[in-house]
Write an enzyme that holds these catalytic residues in place. Structure first.
Site, PDB file in Angstrom:
ATOM      1  N   ARG A  46       0.849  -1.194   0.000  1.00 25.54           N
ATOM      2  CA  ARG A  46       0.000   0.000   0.000  1.00 25.54           C
ATOM      3  C   ARG A  46       0.883   1.242   0.000  1.00 25.54           C
ATOM      4  O   ARG A  46       1.287   1.744   1.042  1.00 25.54           O
ATOM      5  CB  ARG A  46      -0.929  -0.005   1.220  1.00 25.54           C
ATOM      6  CG  ARG A  46      -1.887   1.175   1.294  1.00 25.54           C
ATOM      7  CD  ARG A  46      -2.742   1.094   2.564  1.00 25.54           C
ATOM      8  NE  ARG A  46      -3.705   2.189   2.636  1.00 25.54           N
ATOM      9  CZ  ARG A  46      -3.442   3.394   3.143  1.00 25.54           C
ATOM     10  NH1 ARG A  46      -2.243   3.651   3.641  1.00 25.54           N
ATOM     11  NH2 ARG A  46      -4.382   4.329   3.166  1.00 25.54           N
ATOM     12  N   SER A 117     -13.063  -3.161   0.591  1.00 30.13           N
ATOM     13  CA  SER A 117     -13.421  -2.534   1.856  1.00 30.13           C
ATOM     14  C   SER A 117     -14.914  -2.235   1.866  1.00 30.13           C
ATOM     15  O   SER A 117     -15.454  -1.744   0.871  1.00 30.13           O
ATOM     16  CB  SER A 117     -12.643  -1.231   2.043  1.00 30.13           C
ATOM     17  OG  SER A 117     -11.254  -1.472   2.097  1.00 30.13           O
ATOM     18  N   LYS A 146      -4.271   5.839   8.777  1.00 32.89           N
ATOM     19  CA  LYS A 146      -4.973   6.348   7.596  1.00 32.89           C
ATOM     20  C   LYS A 146      -5.724   7.615   7.975  1.00 32.89           C
ATOM     21  O   LYS A 146      -6.360   7.676   9.021  1.00 32.89           O
ATOM     22  CB  LYS A 146      -5.974   5.303   7.083  1.00 32.89           C
ATOM     23  CG  LYS A 146      -5.347   4.022   6.579  1.00 32.89           C
ATOM     24  CD  LYS A 146      -6.434   3.104   6.044  1.00 32.89           C
ATOM     25  CE  LYS A 146      -5.876   1.815   5.485  1.00 32.89           C
ATOM     26  NZ  LYS A 146      -6.949   0.971   4.919  1.00 32.89           N
TER      27      LYS A 146
END
Length: 216
Positions: A46, A117, A146
């Site tokens: 990521r 998600s 995040k």
């Protein structure tokens, strides 16, 4: 390659490590190697944030991380970037609700693993209808990793999804560490996904090993 079955997927989700170059204070390939030694079951690349790598640098790091995963039979998943996943011939892709239609992503990647998600029953059901192999549910706890997250849902939301008939493989994400991971397991998740609990650990191998005990 045949589409992965749900039993295999559940096992692969047990200790799901997510990281990019900006999530570690040292060297990501070294951290990943140690995390694998500690017992992670899946890795997601990521590469996001203001200081994230781009272009050839992002591709090169992806290749290096993928090589480490291949040597140890750990699936290598790419976050959001379908084109990068295809360029690397990654094992799969994970996408959020704002990363394009799941159905189209499934068409592009064929039988590769696809995670989505979801933050509601409706999103979860739609993702599965469109071809998701597993769901990422969260944030289950507050997280600072995040900055674009939805509202905290709590681990109990996973039990709620199960009660409503969502029987697909589920990995929980958001603020999970060794002190609260058991709450996630108790609420019928198949695994835990973590970033800083491993990426920022003084001993990534030990951190992964301790997290692995939750589902073993």
């Amino acid at each position: 390659m045949a589409r992965i079955d749900s039993h295999q997927m559940r096992q692969l989700l047990n200790v799901y490590f997510i990281s990019g170059s900006s999530n570690v204070s040292t060297n990501l390939p070294d951290v990943l190697t140690k995390a694998i030694a500690g017992g992670i079951t899946l890795f997601q690349y990521r590469e996001k944030g203001s200081d994230a790598l781009t272009g050839n640098e992002k591709l090169a790091l992806g290749r290096e991380l993928q090589s480490i995963c291949k040597k140890t039979n750990i699936p290598f998943i790419v976050n959001d970037d379908v084109e990068l996943a295809l360029a690397l011939d990654a094992d799969g892709v994970h996408v959020g609700q704002d990363d394009g239609e799941v159905r189209i992503v499934r068409e592009k990647i064929g039988d590769k693993m696809l995670g989505v998600s979801a933050h509601s029953y409706e999103e979860a059901q739609q993702a599965l209808n469109d071809g998701a192999d597993y769901l990422g549910i969260g944030p289950v706890f507050p997280t600072s990793t995040k900055n674009d997250t939805e509202a905290v849902c709590g681990p109990g939301f996973i039990s709620t999804l199960r009660e409503k008939g969502i029987d697909a493989p589920i990995v929980a994400i958001g603020g999970i560490n060794i002190d609260n991971a058991h709450k996630v397991a108790a609420n019928k998740a198949d695994g835990i996904s973590v970033i800083s609990a491993i990426s920022k650990a003084n001993n990534p191998a030990l951190a992964a090993k301790r997290l692995a005990t939750v589902f073993n």
